[in-house]
Structure formats: C-alpha cells, structure tokens
Scaffold this motif. Structure first.
Motif, PDB file in Angstrom:
ATOM      1  N   GLY A 129      35.754  53.531  38.349  1.00 47.72           N
ATOM      2  CA  GLY A 129      35.681  53.526  39.776  1.00 47.72           C
ATOM      3  C   GLY A 129      34.309  53.379  40.319  1.00 47.72           C
ATOM      4  O   GLY A 129      34.249  53.388  41.572  1.00 47.72           O
ATOM      5  N   HIS A 130      33.684  52.742  39.510  1.00 45.86           N
ATOM      6  CA  HIS A 130      32.061  52.317  39.888  1.00 45.86           C
ATOM      7  C   HIS A 130      32.282  51.090  40.396  1.00 45.86           C
ATOM      8  O   HIS A 130      33.228  50.249  40.100  1.00 45.86           O
ATOM      9  N   PRO A 131      31.428  50.612  41.409  1.00 44.18           N
ATOM     10  CA  PRO A 131      31.397  49.295  42.022  1.00 44.18           C
ATOM     11  C   PRO A 131      31.275  48.301  40.752  1.00 44.18           C
ATOM     12  O   PRO A 131      30.605  48.553  39.900  1.00 44.18           O
ATOM     13  N   GLN A 132      31.869  47.092  40.928  1.00 48.70           N
ATOM     14  CA  GLN A 132      31.812  46.077  39.794  1.00 48.70           C
ATOM     15  C   GLN A 132      30.773  45.164  39.840  1.00 48.70           C
ATOM     16  O   GLN A 132      29.905  44.721  41.015  1.00 48.70           O
ATOM     17  N   TRP A 133      30.046  44.800  38.853  1.00 49.17           N
ATOM     18  CA  TRP A 133      28.888  43.852  38.669  1.00 49.17           C
ATOM     19  C   TRP A 133      29.412  42.474  38.105  1.00 49.17           C
ATOM     20  O   TRP A 133      30.219  42.435  37.252  1.00 49.17           O
ATOM     21  N   PHE A 134      28.897  41.533  38.766  1.00 46.62           N
ATOM     22  CA  PHE A 134      29.067  40.223  38.093  1.00 46.62           C
ATOM     23  C   PHE A 134      28.208  39.272  38.775  1.00 46.62           C
ATOM     24  O   PHE A 134      27.501  39.508  39.780  1.00 46.62           O
ATOM     25  N   VAL A 135      28.149  37.930  38.252  1.00 47.52           N
ATOM     26  CA  VAL A 135      27.130  36.928  38.684  1.00 47.52           C
ATOM     27  C   VAL A 135      27.880  35.993  39.431  1.00 47.52           C
ATOM     28  O   VAL A 135      28.921  35.427  38.999  1.00 47.52           O
ATOM     29  N   LEU A 136      27.346  35.614  40.766  1.00 46.55           N
ATOM     30  CA  LEU A 136      28.262  34.819  41.664  1.00 46.55           C
ATOM     31  C   LEU A 136      28.307  33.555  41.331  1.00 46.55           C
ATOM     32  O   LEU A 136      26.986  32.972  41.032  1.00 46.55           O
ATOM     33  N   GLY A 137      29.190  32.870  41.480  1.00 44.91           N
ATOM     34  CA  GLY A 137      29.180  31.039  41.480  1.00 44.91           C
ATOM     35  C   GLY A 137      29.238  30.856  40.180  1.00 44.91           C
ATOM     36  O   GLY A 137      29.094  29.406  39.994  1.00 44.91           O
ATOM     37  N   VAL A 138      29.805  31.595  39.201  1.00 46.69           N
ATOM     38  CA  VAL A 138      29.672  31.033  37.656  1.00 46.69           C
ATOM     39  C   VAL A 138      31.107  31.184  37.085  1.00 46.69           C
ATOM     40  O   VAL A 138      31.034  31.092  35.894  1.00 46.69           O
ATOM     41  N   GLY A 139      31.971  31.612  37.695  1.00 42.56           N
ATOM     42  CA  GLY A 139      33.365  31.747  37.128  1.00 42.56           C
ATOM     43  C   GLY A 139      33.599  32.915  36.693  1.00 42.56           C
ATOM     44  O   GLY A 139      34.578  33.047  36.134  1.00 42.56           O
ATOM     45  N   GLN A 140      32.941  33.984  36.983  1.00 40.55           N
ATOM     46  CA  GLN A 140      33.272  35.305  36.504  1.00 40.55           C
ATOM     47  C   GLN A 140      34.259  36.067  37.116  1.00 40.55           C
ATOM     48  O   GLN A 140      35.050  37.224  36.748  1.00 40.55           O
ATOM     49  N   VAL A 141      34.514  35.567  38.558  1.00 38.52           N
ATOM     50  CA  VAL A 141      35.523  35.944  39.265  1.00 38.52           C
ATOM     51  C   VAL A 141      36.502  34.765  39.707  1.00 38.52           C
ATOM     52  O   VAL A 141      36.085  33.520  39.448  1.00 38.52           O
ATOM     53  N   ILE A 142      37.516  34.926  40.390  1.00 38.53           N
ATOM     54  CA  ILE A 142      38.303  33.771  40.895  1.00 38.53           C
ATOM     55  C   ILE A 142      37.492  32.780  41.675  1.00 38.53           C
ATOM     56  O   ILE A 142      36.626  33.347  42.526  1.00 38.53           O
ATOM     57  N   LYS A 143      37.822  31.500  41.850  1.00 39.22           N
ATOM     58  CA  LYS A 143      36.961  30.634  42.603  1.00 39.22           C
ATOM     59  C   LYS A 143      36.840  31.004  44.099  1.00 39.22           C
ATOM     60  O   LYS A 143      35.824  30.880  44.573  1.00 39.22           O
ATOM     61  N   GLY A 144      37.916  31.458  44.470  1.00 39.70           N
ATOM     62  CA  GLY A 144      38.164  31.852  45.997  1.00 39.70           C
ATOM     63  C   GLY A 144      37.087  32.812  46.527  1.00 39.70           C
ATOM     64  O   GLY A 144      36.356  32.841  47.402  1.00 39.70           O
TER      65      GLY A 144
END
Length: 212
Positions: free
Chosen positions: A72-87
């Motif tokens: 339930g913690h906020p999620q960490w990811f790096v923006l703009g490198v494909g770790q989440v969907i392109k949109g």
C-alpha cells in the motif's frame, strides 16, 4: 473545375480523418489539483514517488489501486524510461510534487491489442495520479558518473544509497534507512539483471519494462 473541387473535398476529408485518428491516439491530461509553489517539475530520468488508480474508460471499473496493492506504499519508478506504460511516461511529464492528474491513455499507449490482466484488448484506460515527490533519478545518464565514486563503471548498493541520501538532504528532506533500502531494493530488482549485487554500465543503460 469540378474535378479540382472534388479533389479538394477528398483531400480535406482525408486530413480530417487523419486528424481525428491522431487525436484518438493522444494522451489527455486533466489537472485535478495544482501544487503551489512548484519548486521542481518532473522530467525524463527523474525518480517519482506516486499513488495511482487505474480505471477502464468504457465502464469506469477499477483494475488497479496502488494503495491496496502489495504493502500500500506509494510506488517508485523512473520517468520516461519504460518502467510504466508509455501513456503514463507522457502524462506525468512536467508534474509537480503535490499535484493530482487524471490521465486518459489510448490503447496504443497503454496495453495495446493484447491487453493485460484485467485490462481487455484495445482498451482506453484512465489513471488518477497523485505525485508525492520527484528527484533526480540515479538512473539518469548524467548521474552515472556522480554515483560511480570509484570509476569502475559499476554501481554498488552503497554508492547508490550515498547518492540518494545526498539528493534528499540537499532538498532538506533527510530520510531514515528503511526509506532508502526500499528504493534500493526496487532499483536493484529492476536493473541488476544478473543479480550479482552490482549495476554495470550495460545494465544501467537497459531499461526493462515493468508496466503497471
């Protein structure tokens, strides 16, 4: 003259159809809550800490909630490198900590013709996103030399941790060890592909998809 007029009409119709199709493939962003003041806007390579809820645009049903997923913690990811969907990589650019957005993503920039899990094929999805923090990501190319303190072209957990601590302390937001360890676990899980405890320069440059 009639032939010229006909061609003109056909050309205009063709342009209109293409424009409508292009609009259908665009990410739509609605700001639900603005942050003031905004000291830093997100950009490619930044480390993001967010909560997000995902919905199907067709019927409004919810298919994901970061607040109930895992711990339930906020999620960490790096923006703009494909770790989440392109949109989402597109829709979360130039976002401020404290800001909330509603991001509508067409199928081509979401889960495509195959879908994923509860998301059916060719589905438009809507994410409500709240950004908690944004900082210079340890995976941005400009940061590699600063993190690699001994210049051996690989990163240890200690080197990445020292870098993160420095960045947060510069921003006046020092954190405790469990906070940094959680980020480190995520970074090494996604980047240390051979699981040797180091992120090589090659691994550093290859961003694996870890889509929502």
């Amino acid at each position: 003259m009639l032939k010229f007029l006909f061609c003109t009409i056909v050309l205009c119709l063709s342009v209109s159809v293409r424009t409508a199709a292009q609009q259908d493939e665009e990410v739509k962003i609605q700001v639900l809550q603005r942050a003031a003041p905004c000291e830093r806007k997100s950009k490619k390579g930044d480390l993001m800490n967010v909560h997000y809820d995902g919905f199907l645009a067709e019927d409004g049903s919810q298919f994901y909630c970061s607040r109930s997923d895992k711990t339930g913690h906020p999620q960490w990811f790096v923006l703009g490198v494909g770790q989440v969907i392109k949109g989402l990589d597109i829709g979360m650019m130039d976002m401020c900590p404290g800001e909330k957005r509603k991001i509508t993503v067409p199928p081509a920039l979401a889960y495509g013709v195959k879908g994923k899990g509860p998301v059916p094929p060719n589905a438009t999805v809507v994410f409500e996103v709240e950004l908690y923090s944004v900082s210079k990501g340890p995976r941005s190319m400009e940061a590699f030399g600063k993190v690699d303190l001994n210049n051996d072209r690989s990163l240890t957990r200690a080197e990445v941790k020292d870098y993160l601590k420095l960045e947060f302390e510069k921003g006046g937001k020092p954190r405790d060890d469990p906070f940094y360890e959680k980020i480190l676990d995520d970074i090494f899980r996604k980047s240390d592909s051979d699981k040797d405890g180091h992120i090589s320069s090659k691994e550093y440059n290859i961003y694996q998809h870890d889509e929502l």
